[in-house]
Scaffold this motif. Sequence first.
Motif, short mmCIF file in Angstrom:
data_model
loop_
_atom_site.label_atom_id
_atom_site.label_comp_id
_atom_site.label_asym_id
_atom_site.label_seq_id
_atom_site.Cartn_x
_atom_site.Cartn_y
_atom_site.Cartn_z
N PRO A 1 0.76 -0.86 -0.02
CA PRO A 1 0.20 -0.33 0.00
C PRO A 1 0.46 1.63 0.27
O PRO A 1 2.07 1.46 1.45
CB PRO A 1 -0.60 0.05 1.10
CG PRO A 1 -1.14 -1.48 1.44
CD PRO A 1 0.59 -2.21 1.44
N ILE A 2 0.60 2.43 -0.69
CA ILE A 2 0.72 3.49 -0.79
C ILE A 2 0.47 4.91 -0.31
O ILE A 2 1.08 5.57 0.11
CB ILE A 2 1.74 3.84 -2.55
CG1 ILE A 2 0.11 4.41 -2.97
CG2 ILE A 2 2.30 2.38 -3.23
CD1 ILE A 2 -0.09 5.22 -4.02
N PHE A 3 -0.63 4.51 0.49
CA PHE A 3 -1.13 5.49 1.09
C PHE A 3 -1.59 4.66 2.96
O PHE A 3 -1.78 3.84 2.75
CB PHE A 3 -2.34 5.76 0.68
CG PHE A 3 -2.04 6.87 -0.50
CD1 PHE A 3 -1.69 8.43 -0.74
CD2 PHE A 3 -1.85 6.77 -1.98
CE1 PHE A 3 -1.35 9.35 -1.36
CE2 PHE A 3 -2.34 7.79 -2.86
CZ PHE A 3 -1.13 8.71 -2.49
N GLN A 4 -2.25 5.65 3.40
CA GLN A 4 -3.17 5.07 4.63
C GLN A 4 -4.43 4.37 4.28
O GLN A 4 -4.87 4.75 3.24
CB GLN A 4 -3.33 6.02 5.56
CG GLN A 4 -1.66 7.11 6.48
CD GLN A 4 -2.04 8.23 7.23
OE1 GLN A 4 -3.12 8.56 6.61
NE2 GLN A 4 -1.79 7.92 7.76
N GLU A 5 -4.52 3.37 5.44
CA GLU A 5 -6.37 2.65 5.00
C GLU A 5 -7.61 3.61 4.90
O GLU A 5 -7.70 4.98 5.09
CB GLU A 5 -6.39 1.78 6.30
CG GLU A 5 -5.89 0.47 5.80
CD GLU A 5 -6.67 -0.31 6.99
OE1 GLU A 5 -7.17 0.15 7.99
OE2 GLU A 5 -6.26 -1.78 6.51
N ALA A 6 -7.97 3.69 3.74
CA ALA A 6 -9.14 4.58 3.67
C ALA A 6 -10.50 4.65 4.54
O ALA A 6 -10.19 3.53 5.52
CB ALA A 6 -10.17 3.90 2.26
N LYS A 7 -11.08 5.80 5.32
CA LYS A 7 -11.98 5.57 6.07
C LYS A 7 -13.44 5.85 5.61
O LYS A 7 -13.72 7.15 5.29
CB LYS A 7 -11.24 6.63 7.23
CG LYS A 7 -10.36 6.57 8.63
CD LYS A 7 -9.72 7.16 8.78
CE LYS A 7 -8.95 7.63 9.57
NZ LYS A 7 -8.86 8.45 11.21
N TYR A 8 -14.45 4.71 4.89
CA TYR A 8 -15.48 4.86 4.64
C TYR A 8 -16.20 6.22 4.91
O TYR A 8 -16.40 5.30 6.46
CB TYR A 8 -15.88 3.57 4.22
CG TYR A 8 -15.58 3.46 2.40
CD1 TYR A 8 -14.80 4.32 1.45
CD2 TYR A 8 -14.95 1.99 1.81
CE1 TYR A 8 -14.31 4.10 0.56
CE2 TYR A 8 -14.82 2.04 0.83
CZ TYR A 8 -14.40 2.34 0.24
OH TYR A 8 -14.01 2.25 -0.98
N ARG A 9 -17.30 6.63 4.70
CA ARG A 9 -17.80 7.34 5.23
C ARG A 9 -19.39 7.23 4.28
O ARG A 9 -19.07 7.56 3.09
CB ARG A 9 -17.84 8.66 5.68
CG ARG A 9 -16.79 8.83 6.95
CD ARG A 9 -17.32 7.94 8.11
NE ARG A 9 -16.10 7.92 9.80
CZ ARG A 9 -15.14 7.18 9.17
NH1 ARG A 9 -15.49 5.96 8.69
NH2 ARG A 9 -14.43 7.37 10.08
N LEU A 10 -19.85 7.71 4.28
CA LEU A 10 -21.56 7.79 3.69
C LEU A 10 -21.85 9.00 3.56
O LEU A 10 -21.82 9.68 4.28
CB LEU A 10 -22.71 7.38 4.02
CG LEU A 10 -23.90 7.50 3.32
CD1 LEU A 10 -25.04 6.12 2.91
CD2 LEU A 10 -24.54 8.45 4.10
N ILE A 11 -21.95 9.69 2.29
CA ILE A 11 -21.96 11.14 2.52
C ILE A 11 -23.16 11.70 1.68
O ILE A 11 -23.27 11.14 0.37
CB ILE A 11 -20.90 11.76 1.25
CG1 ILE A 11 -19.26 11.39 2.01
CG2 ILE A 11 -21.22 13.46 1.39
CD1 ILE A 11 -18.62 11.79 1.50
N SER A 12 -23.88 12.63 1.56
CA SER A 12 -25.33 12.94 1.71
C SER A 12 -25.25 14.44 1.57
O SER A 12 -24.35 15.31 2.05
CB SER A 12 -26.46 12.88 2.07
OG SER A 12 -26.88 12.91 3.60
#
Length: 260
Positions: A116-127
């Motif tokens: 991996p070249i970046f940090q782990e993603a932090k998924y969020r729901l966006i509206s």
Amino acid sequence: MRCQMHRACAGFWVVCFLALWIAVSPSSLAHELPVVTFAFPDMTPYLVRNPASDEVEGPIADRVSDLAAWAGLQIRWVGPLPRARIWAGMDAQRPICHPNARNTPDRAGRFKMTLPIFQEAKYRLISRVGTELRGHGTLTAMLADEGLVFGRLLGSSLNPELDGLITQKKNIEAIRGSLVDLLRMLVSGRVHYIVSDANDLWYALEGTGWTLKDFEVLDLPDLPRPQAGRIVCSQAISDDVIDAFNAAINALPYTTESAR
């Protein structure tokens, strides 16, 4: 005697020519670094081609360029191209890499990947602020509600579980483009919600005229935790290139403080 002298002279000039050819041949030029071609999709604003300078810019370009410089590699950027075209080219064994993609089960056996070249993603729901999400408290419930439309990018993986769930639904609006295009769809009301990395949202809003106050960002219990992006290459790319990038990744760990 004269014939022997001619042969000696000719031999001398042949030796000189060979010495000169070896001295200037590409294989002997140590300063010429191996070139790796990166084909990239529309990843605005993380990786864009500046129309004025024709240079590739953005945090993904910066990160990959830093790694390549440490690894002793040159980069040739090609794009933006449709994601499907890039994956098809890699399947066809063209010597190209994608600068930032996730490791999914279907890709693992087809392509070569770095760490991996970046940090782990932090998924969020966006509206968009004011969007009625009907009180649903999980992503699964929202996807099951055919009155709510989910926006996503064509050819872009969120993670295997979510990808499989999405393909079974009809209330999906898939587009070519970038996170900025998905935000436009939210603002216009074309879609009700998207899922994206919370780490990226602030950067995507730069220059759009929108702020975080224009959007609701929700952490739902069934949002997946995806892997960080990697450099993904076709099988035509040498293992030495992958090893060189991995050495650079270990030597140059990514943090938000190290980002330019």
